[in-house]
Design a protein around this motif. Structure first.
Motif, PDB file in Angstrom:
ATOM      1  N   SER A  42       0.853  -1.190   0.000  1.00 46.39           N
ATOM      2  CA  SER A  42       0.000   0.000   0.000  1.00 46.39           C
ATOM      3  C   SER A  42       0.885   1.236   0.000  1.00 46.39           C
ATOM      4  O   SER A  42       1.954   1.248   0.609  1.00 46.39           O
ATOM      5  CB  SER A  42      -0.915  -0.011   1.222  1.00 46.39           C
ATOM      6  OG  SER A  42      -0.149  -0.150   2.408  1.00 46.39           O
ATOM      7  N   TRP A  63      -1.466   0.718  -9.158  1.00 46.29           N
ATOM      8  CA  TRP A  63      -2.679  -0.049  -9.475  1.00 46.29           C
ATOM      9  C   TRP A  63      -2.345  -1.264 -10.333  1.00 46.29           C
ATOM     10  O   TRP A  63      -2.862  -2.356 -10.102  1.00 46.29           O
ATOM     11  CB  TRP A  63      -3.694   0.834 -10.192  1.00 46.29           C
ATOM     12  CG  TRP A  63      -4.388   1.833  -9.317  1.00 46.29           C
ATOM     13  CD1 TRP A  63      -4.577   1.766  -7.967  1.00 46.29           C
ATOM     14  CD2 TRP A  63      -4.992   3.046  -9.741  1.00 46.29           C
ATOM     15  NE1 TRP A  63      -5.274   2.869  -7.530  1.00 46.29           N
ATOM     16  CE2 TRP A  63      -5.545   3.677  -8.592  1.00 46.29           C
ATOM     17  CE3 TRP A  63      -5.130   3.671 -10.967  1.00 46.29           C
ATOM     18  CZ2 TRP A  63      -6.218   4.888  -8.651  1.00 46.29           C
ATOM     19  CZ3 TRP A  63      -5.808   4.885 -11.034  1.00 46.29           C
ATOM     20  CH2 TRP A  63      -6.335   5.481  -9.882  1.00 46.29           C
ATOM     21  N   GLN A  68      -2.549  -1.074  -2.973  1.00 43.24           N
ATOM     22  CA  GLN A  68      -3.610  -0.175  -2.518  1.00 43.24           C
ATOM     23  C   GLN A  68      -3.042   1.247  -2.533  1.00 43.24           C
ATOM     24  O   GLN A  68      -1.912   1.479  -2.121  1.00 43.24           O
ATOM     25  CB  GLN A  68      -4.059  -0.537  -1.114  1.00 43.24           C
ATOM     26  CG  GLN A  68      -5.151   0.383  -0.594  1.00 43.24           C
ATOM     27  CD  GLN A  68      -5.448   0.171   0.870  1.00 43.24           C
ATOM     28  OE1 GLN A  68      -4.544   0.131   1.700  1.00 43.24           O
ATOM     29  NE2 GLN A  68      -6.728   0.028   1.188  1.00 43.24           N
ATOM     30  N   VAL A  70      -3.780   5.218  -1.309  1.00 47.62           N
ATOM     31  CA  VAL A  70      -4.574   6.150  -0.514  1.00 47.62           C
ATOM     32  C   VAL A  70      -4.056   7.558  -0.778  1.00 47.62           C
ATOM     33  O   VAL A  70      -2.863   7.760  -1.023  1.00 47.62           O
ATOM     34  CB  VAL A  70      -4.556   5.828   1.002  1.00 47.62           C
ATOM     35  CG1 VAL A  70      -5.137   4.455   1.266  1.00 47.62           C
ATOM     36  CG2 VAL A  70      -3.172   5.947   1.591  1.00 47.62           C
ATOM     37  N   GLU A  83      -8.995   5.718   0.505  1.00 44.21           N
ATOM     38  CA  GLU A  83      -8.690   4.817  -0.606  1.00 44.21           C
ATOM     39  C   GLU A  83      -8.969   5.521  -1.929  1.00 44.21           C
ATOM     40  O   GLU A  83      -9.966   6.228  -2.075  1.00 44.21           O
ATOM     41  CB  GLU A  83      -9.526   3.542  -0.484  1.00 44.21           C
ATOM     42  CG  GLU A  83      -9.091   2.481  -1.455  1.00 44.21           C
ATOM     43  CD  GLU A  83      -9.662   1.112  -1.124  1.00 44.21           C
ATOM     44  OE1 GLU A  83      -9.119   0.135  -1.626  1.00 44.21           O
ATOM     45  OE2 GLU A  83     -10.654   1.041  -0.366  1.00 44.21           O
ATOM     46  N   TYR A  84      -8.071   5.313  -2.873  1.00 40.09           N
ATOM     47  CA  TYR A  84      -8.204   5.917  -4.200  1.00 40.09           C
ATOM     48  C   TYR A  84      -8.177   4.804  -5.239  1.00 40.09           C
ATOM     49  O   TYR A  84      -7.205   4.064  -5.354  1.00 40.09           O
ATOM     50  CB  TYR A  84      -7.076   6.919  -4.424  1.00 40.09           C
ATOM     51  CG  TYR A  84      -7.159   7.658  -5.738  1.00 40.09           C
ATOM     52  CD1 TYR A  84      -8.325   8.278  -6.154  1.00 40.09           C
ATOM     53  CD2 TYR A  84      -6.038   7.748  -6.557  1.00 40.09           C
ATOM     54  CE1 TYR A  84      -8.394   8.959  -7.352  1.00 40.09           C
ATOM     55  CE2 TYR A  84      -6.088   8.442  -7.763  1.00 40.09           C
ATOM     56  CZ  TYR A  84      -7.266   9.046  -8.157  1.00 40.09           C
ATOM     57  OH  TYR A  84      -7.330   9.722  -9.347  1.00 40.09           O
ATOM     58  N   LEU A  85      -9.271   4.675  -5.959  1.00 38.36           N
ATOM     59  CA  LEU A  85      -9.434   3.654  -6.997  1.00 38.36           C
ATOM     60  C   LEU A  85      -9.529   4.346  -8.361  1.00 38.36           C
ATOM     61  O   LEU A  85      -9.794   5.551  -8.430  1.00 38.36           O
ATOM     62  CB  LEU A  85     -10.711   2.842  -6.729  1.00 38.36           C
ATOM     63  CG  LEU A  85     -10.765   2.122  -5.371  1.00 38.36           C
ATOM     64  CD1 LEU A  85     -12.160   1.600  -5.095  1.00 38.36           C
ATOM     65  CD2 LEU A  85      -9.729   1.014  -5.321  1.00 38.36           C
ATOM     66  N   SER A  88     -12.564   6.528  -8.669  1.00 36.89           N
ATOM     67  CA  SER A  88     -12.921   7.376  -7.525  1.00 36.89           C
ATOM     68  C   SER A  88     -13.179   8.817  -7.954  1.00 36.89           C
ATOM     69  O   SER A  88     -12.332   9.430  -8.597  1.00 36.89           O
ATOM     70  CB  SER A  88     -11.801   7.381  -6.479  1.00 36.89           C
ATOM     71  OG  SER A  88     -11.639   6.124  -5.893  1.00 36.89           O
ATOM     72  N   ARG A 107      -8.922   5.332   5.283  1.00 43.12           N
ATOM     73  CA  ARG A 107      -7.937   4.310   5.646  1.00 43.12           C
ATOM     74  C   ARG A 107      -6.951   4.927   6.637  1.00 43.12           C
ATOM     75  O   ARG A 107      -6.636   6.110   6.557  1.00 43.12           O
ATOM     76  CB  ARG A 107      -7.172   3.819   4.418  1.00 43.12           C
ATOM     77  CG  ARG A 107      -8.036   3.160   3.366  1.00 43.12           C
ATOM     78  CD  ARG A 107      -8.589   1.849   3.858  1.00 43.12           C
ATOM     79  NE  ARG A 107      -9.354   1.201   2.802  1.00 43.12           N
ATOM     80  CZ  ARG A 107     -10.388   0.416   3.025  1.00 43.12           C
ATOM     81  NH1 ARG A 107     -10.800   0.189   4.241  1.00 43.12           N
ATOM     82  NH2 ARG A 107     -11.023  -0.138   2.029  1.00 43.12           N
ATOM     83  N   VAL A 112      -0.409   1.828   6.144  1.00 44.45           N
ATOM     84  CA  VAL A 112       0.185   2.008   4.816  1.00 44.45           C
ATOM     85  C   VAL A 112       1.691   1.756   4.906  1.00 44.45           C
ATOM     86  O   VAL A 112       2.360   2.240   5.823  1.00 44.45           O
ATOM     87  CB  VAL A 112      -0.117   3.432   4.287  1.00 44.45           C
ATOM     88  CG1 VAL A 112       0.626   3.714   3.006  1.00 44.45           C
ATOM     89  CG2 VAL A 112      -1.617   3.604   4.092  1.00 44.45           C
TER      90      VAL A 112
END
Length: 182
Positions: A42, A63, A68, A70, A83-85, A88, A107, A112
């Motif tokens: 992360s 990614w 993960q 953030v 969290e950043y997807l 998002s 998170r 992390v």
């Protein structure tokens, strides 16, 4: 130089930077070769702002590797991480900083592995000049993971006044070297 003068000086230096994409790629190559990057499951990272080294390629690589991601958001004078997807939604602050929206999942930074810390200027000892809010210094005071910064060589300065609350990063990754601090 005072921190305000350093911010102005570095902004001018970055505005005049030539071969930016090539230098950014060199920074990414150094970063992606580090064991701290390879071993991290992360990462915490900011979305690049103004003329900083672009962080989007770092996020995309994270990614791609299944890490993960953030990103921070300032809420009530406190920095928190979310969290950043890839899908998002983001909102833009008055300063033009992109942050997670209100639906993002919070998170804990303590969970992390690697925190990539932004800054305007850095000393070789890892101290940084940010934008002046002290948010990162406060969250890093209790963070036990690995810290590093990605910066152009021009952002390295010989010295500035270090204050008792300033938190140094452990490494600074530039286009020409990885500075191991302290």
């Amino acid at each position: 130089m005072e921190k305000r003068e350093i911010r102005r000086f570095i902004t001018d230096q970055l505005n005049q930077l030539e071969h930016r994409e090539q230098k950014e790629q060199q920074i990414y190559d150094h970063l992606f070769a580090l064991p701290e990057w390879k071993n991290a499951q992360s990462i915490a990272i900011t979305l690049s702002f103004r003329n900083e080294c672009a962080t989007e390629p770092i996020i995309l690589k994270a990614w791609e590797l299944g890490k993960q991601v953030v990103i921070p958001k300032v809420m009530h004078q406190e920095m928190r991480f979310f969290e950043y997807l890839p899908n998002s939604p983001l909102i833009e602050t008055k300063m033009g900083i992109r942050e997670p929206d209100d639906q993002a999942v919070e998170r804990s930074l303590s969970a992390v592995d690697l925190c990539i810390v932004p800054g305007r200027a850095f000393t070789r000892q890892g101290y940084r000049v940010g934008w002046g809010g002290g948010f990162y210094d406060r969250v890093l005071a209790d963070y036990h993971g690995h810290t590093l910064a990605v910066a152009f060589e021009r952002q390295l300065v010989s010295a500035f006044e270090v204050e008792p609350f300033d938190q140094p990063v452990q490494q600074i990754v530039t286009e020409s070297e990885v500075v191991v601090c302290q």
